[in-house]
Design an enzyme around this catalytic site. Sequence first.
Site, PDB file in Angstrom:
ATOM      1  CB  THR A 273      -0.949   0.028   1.206  1.00 49.43           C
ATOM      2  OG1 THR A 273      -1.859  -1.076   1.121  1.00 49.43           O
ATOM      3  CG2 THR A 273      -1.763   1.315   1.245  1.00 49.43           C
ATOM      4  CG  PHE A 275       0.323   4.712   3.580  1.00 54.29           C
ATOM      5  CD1 PHE A 275      -0.895   4.674   4.252  1.00 54.29           C
ATOM      6  CD2 PHE A 275       1.005   3.521   3.379  1.00 54.29           C
ATOM      7  CE1 PHE A 275      -1.416   3.471   4.716  1.00 54.29           C
ATOM      8  CE2 PHE A 275       0.493   2.311   3.840  1.00 54.29           C
ATOM      9  CZ  PHE A 275      -0.722   2.287   4.507  1.00 54.29           C
TER      10      PHE A 275
END
Length: 373
Positions: A273, A275
């Site tokens: 992921t 960010f």
Amino acid sequence: MTDNKTPILPGNEEAELKKLRIEIDRLDTEMVALISQRAECAMRVAAVKLQADPGSAVFYRPEREAQVLSQVMERNPGPLGNEDMARLFREIMSACLALEKPLEVAYLGPEGTFTQQAAKKHFGQWVITKPMPAIDEVFREVEAGAVQYGVVPIENSTEGVVNHTLDTFMSSNLKICGEVELRIHHHLMAGPNTRLDKITRVYSHQQSLAQCRKWLDAHMPLAERIAVSSNAEAAKRVKGEWSSAAIAGEMASELYDLEIIETKIEDSPDNSTRFLIIGTQNVGLSGGDKTSLVVSMRNEPGALYHLLKSFNDFGIDMTRLESRPSLSGNWTYVFFIDFVGHISDPTVIEAMEVLKKTAVDVKVLGSYPKGVL
């Protein structure tokens, strides 16, 4: 010292170990002294900044930290890997920065989420983290000046973009100041008295449930899958329940005192992921930068072609293109774009001038260093 290629004669092992321990103690003493000197230098930097601008001195410079970490990796002779060496320096820099002024960072909570883990990875363990209940609350906390920075998820390698984050950027004046990528490992966890064959409910965020779908189908096909607001919230619920489990990260298991029953149950082994770090400042050149834009185009034939042509003609590497419904009207869209380069690069300036001739609006979300770690 004995060269590590020189064979050690039988019976001399203890003598050789004693020499090595003495050498390690000497090196440790030198490192402690050098780290202390670095910390003193950081404090002098803070004093100079406060003297020059007492009211609004900026202590954290994303571009400078990215440069330092990149240089550490380039200069690393081994045997430690480049990322391992950079992580050590990341913590030294975090501790030194805390002597200047401790950073406060808001993140999508509650405690124990991957977003908090990303904040710690980017800023180091010395940062003060503040959990917020929603992505737009993270933005508001930074806009209000209650914290210096925020951390929000933007995209997952298997589940795609986080639309809530993109939509919030459309109505916010905050800047993207950095990015951090986190390898996501999902673990199945439960209370100490819960057995795997007795679990009837599995809690997790909807994206995590999706990322572990194959494993759940194969190993727990009859268990009810219940989506909650975050993985940390799932762990918190399980702590007080029987016959239930949570899918979350290692930080959540430690925080809520849960036992990890199965490790790394994510379907994709390279699940990651990305960010974004959000703040109020414009970030200078680091030498390895990215820029993010929101572009509104006229609803007419060839609009997307003209958008892409502006980047192609100037040889600019576009790394991401996402479309979202515009807030200004039905059936109109805006494009979120990431590309390699800084908004102050001469080539980028030329490309933006061309793009503005065909676009309705071009909003620069920020230029920032590409993630180093």
